[in-house]
Write an enzyme that holds these catalytic residues in place. Structure first.
Site, PDB file in Angstrom:
ATOM      1  N   ALA A  58       0.766  -0.961   0.428  1.00  0.00           N
ATOM      2  CA  ALA A  58      -0.114  -0.097   0.229  1.00  0.00           C
ATOM      3  C   ALA A  58       1.243   1.336  -0.480  1.00  0.00           C
ATOM      4  CB  ALA A  58      -0.902   0.000   1.032  1.00  0.00           C
ATOM      5  N   ALA A  61       2.170   1.951  -3.322  1.00  0.00           N
ATOM      6  CA  ALA A  61       1.375   1.772  -4.312  1.00  0.00           C
ATOM      7  C   ALA A  61       0.965   3.869  -4.562  1.00  0.00           C
ATOM      8  CB  ALA A  61       0.156   0.760  -3.709  1.00  0.00           C
ATOM      9  N   GLU A  62       0.673   4.327  -3.073  1.00  0.00           N
ATOM     10  CA  GLU A  62       0.328   5.628  -2.685  1.00  0.00           C
ATOM     11  C   GLU A  62       1.850   7.086  -3.070  1.00  0.00           C
ATOM     12  OE1 GLU A  62      -2.061   8.518   0.443  1.00  0.00           O
ATOM     13  OE2 GLU A  62      -2.594   6.304   0.704  1.00  0.00           O
ATOM     14  N   THR A  63       2.765   5.734  -3.163  1.00  0.00           N
ATOM     15  CA  THR A  63       3.418   6.653  -3.041  1.00  0.00           C
ATOM     16  C   THR A  63       3.520   7.198  -4.634  1.00  0.00           C
ATOM     17  OG1 THR A  63       5.327   5.652  -1.352  1.00  0.00           O
ATOM     18  CG2 THR A  63       6.408   6.654  -3.402  1.00  0.00           C
ATOM     19  N   SER A  66       0.663   9.053  -5.710  1.00  0.00           N
ATOM     20  CA  SER A  66       0.656  10.395  -5.034  1.00  0.00           C
ATOM     21  C   SER A  66       1.325  11.445  -6.652  1.00  0.00           C
ATOM     22  CB  SER A  66       0.523  10.332  -3.663  1.00  0.00           C
ATOM     23  OG  SER A  66      -0.449  10.180  -2.790  1.00  0.00           O
TER      24      SER A  66
END
Length: 142
Positions: A58, A61-63, A66
């Site tokens: 997660a 993925a968010e890095t 974003s």
């Protein structure tokens, strides 16, 4: 008007040592408006049974998602994560996990990105979807 990777804002010096992506060993490999690619080592990011922690997926993925949203929203607007969904398909046990983020939707107020994570053998380990809100003002940090 989208910006290029060289125009991404610098980290505030007082928070530079606190970046989760740095602590997780995440490296950005490719940064374009169409795709952001990065990788993260399995070593150091395991759960108690020796597998890559799902939360580490997660974070990667968010890095990546974003970063892609920032390329499209900055400098006029500031992206912040609104929703992250991860489906874990298999476990990674060694080497690196590589993620590829591609835009699904880029609008004025939101963007949605699909992020595919693969293991060292190229097998899909996780599929994630990140939606970011594009704010008019930069978030305040106190």
């Amino acid at each position: 008007m989208p910006i290029d990777a060289a125009q991404l804002p610098e980290l505030a010096p007082e928070h530079a040592a606190e970046q989760l992506a740095t602590r997780m060993g995440i490296e950005l490999l490719t940064i374009t408006l169409d795709e952001v690619v990065g990788r993260m080592p399995v070593a150091g990011n395991r759960q108690p049974y020796g597998l890559l922690h799902g939360g580490a997926n997660a974070v990667l993925a968010e890095t990546l998602g974003s970063t892609l949203s920032a390329l499209h929203a900055l400098p006029e607007r500031f992206p912040v994560g609104l929703e992250l969904a991860c489906t874990h398909h298999r476990s990674a046990t060694e080497g690196y996990v590589t993620g590829t983020a591609r835009p699904v939707h880029v609008g004025r107020s939101t963007s949605t990105t699909e992020i595919v994570l693969t293991d060292h053998a190229g097998r899909r380990v996780c599929t994630a979807k990140l939606t970011c809100l594009h704010r008019d003002t930069r978030p305040l940090v106190t």
